[in-house]
Design a protein around this motif. Structure first.
Motif, PDB file in Angstrom:
ATOM      1  N   UNK A   1       0.771  -1.055  -0.179  1.00  0.00           N
ATOM      2  CA  UNK A   1      -0.237  -0.393  -0.278  1.00  0.00           C
ATOM      3  C   UNK A   1       1.066   0.814   0.202  1.00  0.00           C
ATOM      4  N   UNK A   2       1.649   1.329   0.812  1.00  0.00           N
ATOM      5  CA  UNK A   2       2.215   2.194   0.908  1.00  0.00           C
ATOM      6  C   UNK A   2       3.781   3.200  -0.054  1.00  0.00           C
ATOM      7  N   UNK A   3       3.538   1.550  -0.896  1.00  0.00           N
ATOM      8  CA  UNK A   3       4.512   1.498  -1.969  1.00  0.00           C
ATOM      9  C   UNK A   3       4.144   2.359  -3.363  1.00  0.00           C
ATOM     10  N   UNK A   4       2.351   2.282  -3.725  1.00  0.00           N
ATOM     11  CA  UNK A   4       1.932   2.057  -4.070  1.00  0.00           C
ATOM     12  C   UNK A   4       1.929   3.754  -4.378  1.00  0.00           C
ATOM     13  N   UNK A   5       1.240   4.145  -2.962  1.00  0.00           N
ATOM     14  CA  UNK A   5       1.710   5.651  -2.601  1.00  0.00           C
ATOM     15  C   UNK A   5       2.456   6.237  -3.107  1.00  0.00           C
ATOM     16  N   UNK A   6       3.616   6.021  -3.237  1.00  0.00           N
ATOM     17  CA  UNK A   6       5.150   6.200  -2.670  1.00  0.00           C
ATOM     18  C   UNK A   6       5.260   6.575  -4.414  1.00  0.00           C
ATOM     19  N   UNK A   7       5.010   5.296  -5.359  1.00  0.00           N
ATOM     20  CA  UNK A   7       5.304   5.509  -6.455  1.00  0.00           C
ATOM     21  C   UNK A   7       3.904   6.531  -7.381  1.00  0.00           C
ATOM     22  N   UNK A   8       3.267   6.820  -7.012  1.00  0.00           N
ATOM     23  CA  UNK A   8       2.282   7.986  -7.265  1.00  0.00           C
ATOM     24  C   UNK A   8       3.054   9.182  -7.460  1.00  0.00           C
ATOM     25  N   UNK A   9       3.143   9.406  -6.238  1.00  0.00           N
ATOM     26  CA  UNK A   9       3.499  10.661  -5.439  1.00  0.00           C
ATOM     27  C   UNK A   9       4.925  11.102  -6.500  1.00  0.00           C
ATOM     28  N   UNK A  10       6.009  10.038  -7.033  1.00  0.00           N
ATOM     29  CA  UNK A  10       6.952  10.089  -7.505  1.00  0.00           C
ATOM     30  C   UNK A  10       7.105   9.979  -9.142  1.00  0.00           C
ATOM     31  N   UNK A  11       5.663   8.925  -9.440  1.00  0.00           N
ATOM     32  CA  UNK A  11       5.744   9.317 -11.028  1.00  0.00           C
ATOM     33  C   UNK A  11       6.197  10.621 -11.225  1.00  0.00           C
ATOM     34  N   UNK A  12       5.460  11.511 -11.651  1.00  0.00           N
ATOM     35  CA  UNK A  12       5.420  13.378 -11.659  1.00  0.00           C
ATOM     36  C   UNK A  12       6.774  13.792 -12.140  1.00  0.00           C
ATOM     37  N   UNK A  13       7.799  13.162 -11.282  1.00  0.00           N
ATOM     38  CA  UNK A  13       9.411  13.688 -11.309  1.00  0.00           C
ATOM     39  C   UNK A  13       9.817  12.644 -12.114  1.00  0.00           C
ATOM     40  N   UNK A  14       9.619  11.229 -12.088  1.00  0.00           N
ATOM     41  CA  UNK A  14      10.190  10.313 -13.437  1.00  0.00           C
ATOM     42  C   UNK A  14      10.086  10.313 -14.658  1.00  0.00           C
ATOM     43  N   UNK A  15       8.659  11.310 -14.534  1.00  0.00           N
ATOM     44  CA  UNK A  15       8.522  12.168 -16.329  1.00  0.00           C
ATOM     45  C   UNK A  15       8.621  12.758 -16.484  1.00  0.00           C
ATOM     46  N   UNK A  16       9.539  13.475 -15.508  1.00  0.00           N
ATOM     47  CA  UNK A  16       9.752  14.971 -15.765  1.00  0.00           C
ATOM     48  C   UNK A  16      11.223  15.115 -15.847  1.00  0.00           C
ATOM     49  N   UNK A  17      11.584  14.209 -15.023  1.00  0.00           N
ATOM     50  CA  UNK A  17      12.894  14.237 -15.870  1.00  0.00           C
ATOM     51  C   UNK A  17      13.055  12.838 -16.814  1.00  0.00           C
ATOM     52  N   UNK A  18      12.759  12.343 -17.388  1.00  0.00           N
ATOM     53  CA  UNK A  18      13.510  11.022 -17.925  1.00  0.00           C
ATOM     54  C   UNK A  18      13.232  11.726 -19.574  1.00  0.00           C
ATOM     55  N   UNK A  19      14.048  11.228 -20.641  1.00  0.00           N
ATOM     56  CA  UNK A  19      14.214  11.921 -21.356  1.00  0.00           C
ATOM     57  C   UNK A  19      13.510  10.457 -22.668  1.00  0.00           C
ATOM     58  N   UNK A  20      13.255   9.751 -22.041  1.00  0.00           N
ATOM     59  CA  UNK A  20      13.147   8.574 -22.654  1.00  0.00           C
ATOM     60  C   UNK A  20      12.636   7.309 -21.831  1.00  0.00           C
TER      61      UNK A  20
END
Ligand code: S3P
Length: 192
Positions: A140-159
């Motif tokens: 449960x905590x991992x799902x919430x953490x991933x959801x919170x981080x996803x925008x940062x992964x997407x913003x940082x990624x070139x691919x």
């Protein structure tokens, strides 16, 4: 640091700049990086191992002794050192590297950033031992953490490469093709 393996049947290649693999815990960053390193004869480095060597203790003990903030400081220091090494490398980053603006700036300035995308459920299925990952204790905590981080992964990624239901070999092959297309992975005798 893994040295290039020149004994494989593949033609040796080289990187024009470093490639940072980012993504949630269990995305397969270290495994894919090792596979690609072997396939293409590239140097690779694992940030978590670098941090453990520098601190002289495992990640779980760093969290225990210094808390997450202490670990994040060590992580930024490690990233800064790796970015300054001069030789372009495959760098498998810890899952939380994107949580600091400073880290995202270092990666953007010195290399190409590849996001290995995974869901928390897929990651949980891949992680056999959660004792080495203080921040992946329950789903449960991992799902919430991933959801919170996803925008940062997407913003940082070139691919971004989807990893769900795919083998390490297939992901490494996709990544190889994408890096070649981007002009970041070159044949050894090719000029940038
Ligand atoms: C973390 C991920 C871990 C490790 C540390 C913190 C995170 O690396 O850096 O436990 O915050 O997501 P992996 O992504 O290699 O498991």
């Amino acid at each position: 640091m893994a040295r290039p393996d020149r004994t494989r049947r593949h033609r040796p290649q080289r990187l024009a700049r470093s490639v940072y693999l980012i993504g949630f815990m269990g995305a397969g960053k270290s495994t894919v990086s090792r596979r690609l390193s072997r396939m293409c004869g590239l140097a690779s480095i694992d940030m978590d191992s670098y941090i453990e060597r520098a601190a002289g203790k495992p990640i779980s003990k760093i969290f225990e002794d210094e808390g997450e903030e202490g670990f994040r400081r060590a992580e930024t220091e490690a990233l800064r050192c790796i970015a300054q090494m001069g030789e372009p490398m495959l760098v498998s980053c810890g899952g939380g590297v994107v949580t600091r603006d400073e880290n995202r700036a270092i990666m953007a300035d010195t290399g190409m950033v590849v996001h290995l995308k995974v869901s928390a459920d897929q990651a949980a299925a891949r992680i056999s031992d959660t004792s080495t990952r203080p921040l992946f204790q329950d789903l449960e905590a991992a799902r919430a953490r991933l959801e919170e981080r996803l925008p940062a992964y997407e913003a940082a990624a070139d691919l971004t490469i989807e990893t769900g239901g795919r083998s390490v070999g297939a992901i490494a092959h996709d990544m190889r093709r994408a890096l070649q297309r981007a002009g970041v992975l070159l044949d050894e005798d090719e000029t940038d």
